[in-house]
Design an enzyme around this catalytic site. Structure first.
Site, PDB file in Angstrom:
ATOM      1  N   LYS A 189       0.803  -1.195   0.000  1.00  0.00           N
ATOM      2  CA  LYS A 189       0.000   0.000   0.000  1.00  0.00           C
ATOM      3  C   LYS A 189       0.849   1.263   0.000  1.00  0.00           C
ATOM      4  O   LYS A 189       0.402   2.348  -0.358  1.00  0.00           O
ATOM      5  CB  LYS A 189      -0.870   0.016   1.272  1.00  0.00           C
ATOM      6  CG  LYS A 189      -1.843  -1.143   1.352  1.00  0.00           C
ATOM      7  CD  LYS A 189      -2.581  -1.104   2.717  1.00  0.00           C
ATOM      8  CE  LYS A 189      -3.476  -2.311   2.890  1.00  0.00           C
ATOM      9  NZ  LYS A 189      -3.997  -2.409   4.268  1.00  0.00           N
ATOM     10  N   GLY A 190       2.091   1.142   0.459  1.00  0.00           N
ATOM     11  CA  GLY A 190       2.908   2.311   0.796  1.00  0.00           C
ATOM     12  C   GLY A 190       3.135   3.324  -0.305  1.00  0.00           C
ATOM     13  O   GLY A 190       3.317   4.503  -0.026  1.00  0.00           O
TER      14      GLY A 190
ATOM     15  N   GLU B 254       8.061   2.212  -5.939  1.00  0.00           N
ATOM     16  CA  GLU B 254       8.082   1.827  -4.520  1.00  0.00           C
ATOM     17  C   GLU B 254       8.100   3.072  -3.633  1.00  0.00           C
ATOM     18  O   GLU B 254       8.545   4.141  -4.071  1.00  0.00           O
ATOM     19  CB  GLU B 254       9.366   1.023  -4.251  1.00  0.00           C
ATOM     20  CG  GLU B 254       9.176  -0.474  -4.156  1.00  0.00           C
ATOM     21  CD  GLU B 254       8.669  -0.911  -2.783  1.00  0.00           C
ATOM     22  OE1 GLU B 254       7.774  -0.242  -2.212  1.00  0.00           O
ATOM     23  OE2 GLU B 254       9.160  -1.918  -2.283  1.00  0.00           O
TER      24      GLU B 254
ATOM     25  N   ASP C 262      14.640  -0.076   2.112  1.00  0.00           N
ATOM     26  CA  ASP C 262      15.277  -0.135   3.428  1.00  0.00           C
ATOM     27  C   ASP C 262      16.419  -1.148   3.336  1.00  0.00           C
ATOM     28  O   ASP C 262      17.521  -0.804   2.938  1.00  0.00           O
ATOM     29  CB  ASP C 262      14.171  -0.507   4.426  1.00  0.00           C
ATOM     30  CG  ASP C 262      14.622  -0.550   5.862  1.00  0.00           C
ATOM     31  OD1 ASP C 262      13.991   0.088   6.703  1.00  0.00           O
ATOM     32  OD2 ASP C 262      15.595  -1.249   6.174  1.00  0.00           O
TER      33      ASP C 262
ATOM     34  N   LYS D 142      17.152   4.164   2.413  1.00  0.00           N
ATOM     35  CA  LYS D 142      18.012   4.257   3.606  1.00  0.00           C
ATOM     36  C   LYS D 142      19.327   3.550   3.271  1.00  0.00           C
ATOM     37  O   LYS D 142      19.437   2.334   3.482  1.00  0.00           O
ATOM     38  CB  LYS D 142      17.350   3.561   4.792  1.00  0.00           C
ATOM     39  CG  LYS D 142      16.056   4.191   5.279  1.00  0.00           C
ATOM     40  CD  LYS D 142      15.514   3.391   6.476  1.00  0.00           C
ATOM     41  CE  LYS D 142      14.082   3.715   6.765  1.00  0.00           C
ATOM     42  NZ  LYS D 142      13.451   2.743   7.685  1.00  0.00           N
TER      43      LYS D 142
ATOM     44  N   PHE E 178      12.764   5.238  11.325  1.00  0.00           N
ATOM     45  CA  PHE E 178      11.484   4.726  10.856  1.00  0.00           C
ATOM     46  C   PHE E 178      10.601   5.916  10.525  1.00  0.00           C
ATOM     47  O   PHE E 178      10.333   6.759  11.385  1.00  0.00           O
ATOM     48  CB  PHE E 178      10.817   3.832  11.910  1.00  0.00           C
ATOM     49  CG  PHE E 178       9.649   3.094  11.341  1.00  0.00           C
ATOM     50  CD1 PHE E 178       9.831   1.911  10.645  1.00  0.00           C
ATOM     51  CD2 PHE E 178       8.362   3.601  11.456  1.00  0.00           C
ATOM     52  CE1 PHE E 178       8.754   1.244  10.070  1.00  0.00           C
ATOM     53  CE2 PHE E 178       7.277   2.939  10.897  1.00  0.00           C
ATOM     54  CZ  PHE E 178       7.478   1.758  10.206  1.00  0.00           C
ATOM     55  N   VAL E 179      10.179   6.012   9.290  1.00  0.00           N
ATOM     56  CA  VAL E 179       9.426   7.196   8.849  1.00  0.00           C
ATOM     57  C   VAL E 179       7.973   6.830   8.504  1.00  0.00           C
ATOM     58  O   VAL E 179       7.671   5.682   8.183  1.00  0.00           O
ATOM     59  CB  VAL E 179      10.105   7.891   7.639  1.00  0.00           C
ATOM     60  CG1 VAL E 179      11.391   8.569   8.065  1.00  0.00           C
ATOM     61  CG2 VAL E 179      10.351   6.913   6.486  1.00  0.00           C
TER      62      VAL E 179
ATOM     63  N   ARG F  84      -0.669   7.093   7.256  1.00  0.00           N
ATOM     64  CA  ARG F  84      -0.371   7.112   5.819  1.00  0.00           C
ATOM     65  C   ARG F  84      -0.753   8.437   5.162  1.00  0.00           C
ATOM     66  O   ARG F  84      -0.188   8.818   4.149  1.00  0.00           O
ATOM     67  CB  ARG F  84      -1.158   6.005   5.092  1.00  0.00           C
ATOM     68  CG  ARG F  84      -0.681   4.607   5.360  1.00  0.00           C
ATOM     69  CD  ARG F  84      -1.320   3.641   4.368  1.00  0.00           C
ATOM     70  NE  ARG F  84      -1.240   2.259   4.803  1.00  0.00           N
ATOM     71  CZ  ARG F  84      -0.177   1.469   4.610  1.00  0.00           C
ATOM     72  NH1 ARG F  84       0.881   1.924   3.998  1.00  0.00           N
ATOM     73  NH2 ARG F  84      -0.183   0.220   5.040  1.00  0.00           N
TER      74      ARG F  84
HETATM   75  P1  IMP Z   1      12.965  -3.581   2.722  1.00  0.00           P
HETATM   76  O1  IMP Z   1      12.538  -4.897   2.166  1.00  0.00           O
HETATM   77  O2  IMP Z   1      13.706  -3.765   4.023  1.00  0.00           O
HETATM   78  O3  IMP Z   1      13.743  -2.734   1.748  1.00  0.00           O
HETATM   79  O4  IMP Z   1      11.668  -2.799   3.141  1.00  0.00           O
HETATM   80  C1  IMP Z   1      10.824  -2.244   2.190  1.00  0.00           C
HETATM   81  C2  IMP Z   1       9.417  -2.097   2.690  1.00  0.00           C
HETATM   82  O5  IMP Z   1       9.353  -1.967   4.117  1.00  0.00           O
HETATM   83  C3  IMP Z   1       8.850  -0.816   2.149  1.00  0.00           C
HETATM   84  O6  IMP Z   1       8.173  -1.036   0.944  1.00  0.00           O
HETATM   85  C4  IMP Z   1       7.924  -0.345   3.261  1.00  0.00           C
HETATM   86  O7  IMP Z   1       6.651  -0.882   3.075  1.00  0.00           O
HETATM   87  C5  IMP Z   1       8.524  -0.889   4.518  1.00  0.00           C
HETATM   88  N1  IMP Z   1       9.379   0.099   5.221  1.00  0.00           N
HETATM   89  C6  IMP Z   1      10.724   0.149   5.258  1.00  0.00           C
HETATM   90  N2  IMP Z   1      11.164   1.177   6.007  1.00  0.00           N
HETATM   91  C7  IMP Z   1      10.051   1.808   6.435  1.00  0.00           C
HETATM   92  C8  IMP Z   1       9.846   2.980   7.248  1.00  0.00           C
HETATM   93  O8  IMP Z   1      10.766   3.676   7.704  1.00  0.00           O
HETATM   94  N3  IMP Z   1       8.552   3.330   7.462  1.00  0.00           N
HETATM   95  C9  IMP Z   1       7.489   2.620   6.972  1.00  0.00           C
HETATM   96  N4  IMP Z   1       7.652   1.523   6.223  1.00  0.00           N
HETATM   97  C10 IMP Z   1       8.922   1.112   5.951  1.00  0.00           C
END
Ligand code: IMP
Length: 176
Positions: A45-46, A102, A106, A134, A155-156, A168
């Site tokens: 959803k993000g 996306e 992270d 990040k 964490f944002v 959101r």
């Molecule tokens: P990754 O797989 O660790 O790169 O995480 C990616 C997914 O985690 C993103 O699509 C977000 O949905 C969620 N995510 C990562 N960091 C944050 C954050 O700081 N706030 C909210 N959602 C996050």
């Protein structure tokens, strides 16, 4: 972290800064796809707010938009490391120029998973846009063709990003 009230939220990136950045990203994307009809793949959803504000600035009225959904965090603020495809693609992207959109990279685990998933559907090309990254958390190199902002390891929330499904709709990127 418990649920917080709005007045405890600090602004990391303002609505104006985000809007200016999306305008610049859209300019580049318009140039890349001026001779093709791309299909945008919006990751729910993000990325729904980022993606909708981005496509409004694209001068590509014939582009198509597809959606998919993944979850990797559950209700936690660190990734589980396991990506669940909760809603697969429904439309065909075979032979098309795909732009994956996306919200945030992270660790990069989700993006890697999604890029592989898209490749399995035989697109003509694939490019990747993310509003945030990040870099300190990245586990592996990910090529982000269109990046909004590199941010520190916080964490944002806001602009589509949630904590426990909430926050959101904040018009900026914030943190507690
Ligand atoms: P990754 O797989 O660790 O790169 O995480 C990616 C997914 O985690 C993103 O699509 C977000 O949905 C969620 N995510 C990562 N960091 C944050 C954050 O700081 N706030 C909210 N959602 C996050």
């Amino acid at each position: 972290m418990s649920e917080q009230t709005y007045n405890q939220i600090k602004v990391l990136i303002s609505e104006k800064e985000i809007d200016d950045k999306i305008t610049a990203m859209a300019r580049e994307i318009n140039e890349t796809y001026k001779d093709t009809l791309p299909v945008i793949v919006c990751v729910l959803k993000g990325s729904f707010i980022f993606c909708s504000n981005l496509v409004k600035k694209l001068n590509l009225p014939l582009l198509e938009i597809e959606f998919l959904a993944v979850s990797s965090y559950g209700n936690e603020i660190v990734t589980s490391g396991k990506v669940n495809l909760t809603m697969p693609l429904t439309g065909s992207i075979e032979g098309k120029d795909v732009l994956l959109v996306e919200d945030i990279v992270d660790t990069g685990i989700t993006s890697k998973f999604l890029i592989n998933y898209i490749k399995e559907h035989n697109p003509k090309s694939i490019k990747f846009a993310s509003l945030l990254c990040k870099p300190e958390k990245l586990q592996d190199h990910i090529n982000i063709d269109y990046l909004g902002f590199n941010i520190e390891d916080k964490f944002v929330i806001g602009y589509g990003l949630d904590y426990h499904g909430k926050y959101r709709t904040l018009p900026y990127i914030g943190y507690f």
